[in-house]
Scaffold this active site. Structure first.
Site, PDB file in Angstrom:
ATOM      1  N   CYS A   1      -4.660   3.386  -4.429  1.00 52.37           N
ATOM      2  CA  CYS A   1      -3.102   4.546  -3.503  1.00 52.37           C
ATOM      3  C   CYS A   1      -2.303   4.690  -4.251  1.00 52.37           C
ATOM      4  O   CYS A   1      -2.373   6.322  -3.374  1.00 52.37           O
ATOM      5  CB  CYS A   1      -2.487   3.736  -2.004  1.00 52.37           C
ATOM      6  SG  CYS A   1      -1.864   1.873  -3.314  1.00 52.37           S
TER       7      CYS A   1
ATOM      8  N   HIS B   1       0.538  -0.737   0.057  1.00 51.31           N
ATOM      9  CA  HIS B   1      -0.058   0.404   0.024  1.00 51.31           C
ATOM     10  C   HIS B   1       0.775   1.399  -0.040  1.00 51.31           C
ATOM     11  O   HIS B   1       2.005   1.304   0.879  1.00 51.31           O
ATOM     12  CB  HIS B   1      -0.902  -0.125   1.400  1.00 51.31           C
ATOM     13  CG  HIS B   1      -1.326   1.128   1.357  1.00 51.31           C
ATOM     14  ND1 HIS B   1      -2.556   2.099   0.722  1.00 51.31           N
ATOM     15  CD2 HIS B   1      -1.250   2.141   2.611  1.00 51.31           C
ATOM     16  CE1 HIS B   1      -3.041   3.016   1.264  1.00 51.31           C
ATOM     17  NE2 HIS B   1      -2.533   3.213   1.791  1.00 51.31           N
TER      18      HIS B   1
END
EC number: 3.4.22.-
Length: 340
Positions: free
Chosen positions: A285, A223
């Site tokens: 992200c 992430h």
């Protein structure tokens, strides 16, 4: 002939003929672009042909078409589909036996905006992968989670590579006096367990110190998030912008410990904005990191906490369709930097 040209392209016959000259006037180009923005398919086809030119005009037109395709420039609702279909037709012509070795079709045999748009319209998977190989080379995902392989180039859930994210964010702030953006890093080294953010901050502080607004793109494992160091009332502050689930306490503590190197004395001076914005932007992200830098570079002296919190809250009010459009258009805008 006059009636035919005017009805198809909204140009006079002399204006139409001038498109085949070395220099096309700004007036004629503006007329053609206006029709393209309104979705005139004949003019789109004509402009795509002009974009094949390997000169300043060709590059200018190719960029303009990509801006419409990626949503950077507004046009009719289905403008992206009309443009990529026109590019696909050109790609098919470029690969027949007569033209495949013709240098005038060079942009459809090498990484280019035209080739990327043609690939996005291709439904044949083997041809799609073939086009992706021309654009990316032999790039494959290192793990199942890191979906950066050629077969996923146009996938709406594709994870960006570090190089792609770096190219886009560095390109974005090239002329911004407000931001300094560092190359993307992992937070923790996978084998040594070293805090890489701490190491990078130590190097920065030893060399030139931090800029007024210093951005670090950090990967916490699977992430991406933004870590911003900025000054407010002569005090160093740290802001973490995380667009997925809340970080675990260990990760937060690693960031807080690293922030102390930059001069953060209290943990409450590290501000975490954490909201899940990715329900309709899968593996997005990195897209939000890119867009965040865009927002910060345009925010001037405004408080970054307010700027990013307002964006996140507003994004959550968008419809599913609007969030999906953000996903599509931002992916296209980001990948353009890897085509330059």
């Amino acid at each position: 002939m006059n009636i035919c040209v005017n009805s198809l392209y909204r140009l006079s016959t002399p204006q139409f003929h001038s498109l085949y000259s070395e220099d096309v006037s700004d007036e004629v180009l503006a007329l053609l672009i206006g029709e393209v923005e309104n979705g005139n398919q004949n003019c789109i086809d004509l402009l795509c042909n002009l974009a094949l030119r390997n000169d300043d005009l060709g590059h200018k037109v190719e960029k303009l078409l990509f801006d419409l395709f990626s949503g950077k420039r507004s046009g009719s609702p289905d403008i992206d589909k009309k443009i990529n279909q026109a590019c696909l037709v050109l790609h098919q012509i470029a690969n027949n036996d007569i033209t495949k070795n013709n240098t005038e079709w060079k942009k459809l045999h090498a990484p280019s905006r035209l080739l990327y748009m043609a690939g996005s319209a291709t439904t044949d998977l083997s041809k799609k992968i073939g086009i992706a190989h021309k654009i990316m080379g032999d790039q494959f995902a290192q793990t199942d989670q890191e979906q950066v392989g050629v077969e996923n180039l146009w996938c709406s859930a594709r994870m960006l590579s570090s190089d792609e994210l770096a190219a886009a964010t560095q390109g974005l702030v090239q002329e911004s006096p407000f931001l300094s953006v560092n190359y993307p890093i992992g937070l923790i080294h996978p084998t040594t367990k070293e805090n890489i953010l701490s190491t990078q901050l130590l190097e920065k502080m030893a060399q030139s110190g931090l800029s007024e607004n210093e951005v670090f793109l950090i990967n916490t494992g699977d992430h991406w998030l933004i870590c911003l160091f900025y000054k407010l009332a002569e005090k160093i502050k740290c802001l973490i912008f995380n667009t997925y689930y809340d970080l675990n306490e260990n990760t937060k503590q690693e960031i807080i410990e690293a922030a102390k190197i930059a001069g953060i004395s209290e943990s409450d001076e590290v501000n975490f904005i954490e909201m899940n914005l990715q329900n309709n932007v899968p593996n997005g992200c990195s897209l939000f990191c890119y867009h965040t830098i865009q927002l910060l570079s345009n925010a001037g002296q405004n408080d970054p906490v307010t700027t990013l919190r307002e964006f996140a809250e507003k994004f959550l009010t968008l419809s599913v369709e609007e969030q999906a459009l953000f996903n599509t258009q931002t992916r296209r805008q980001i990948y353009e930097y890897s085509l330059q």
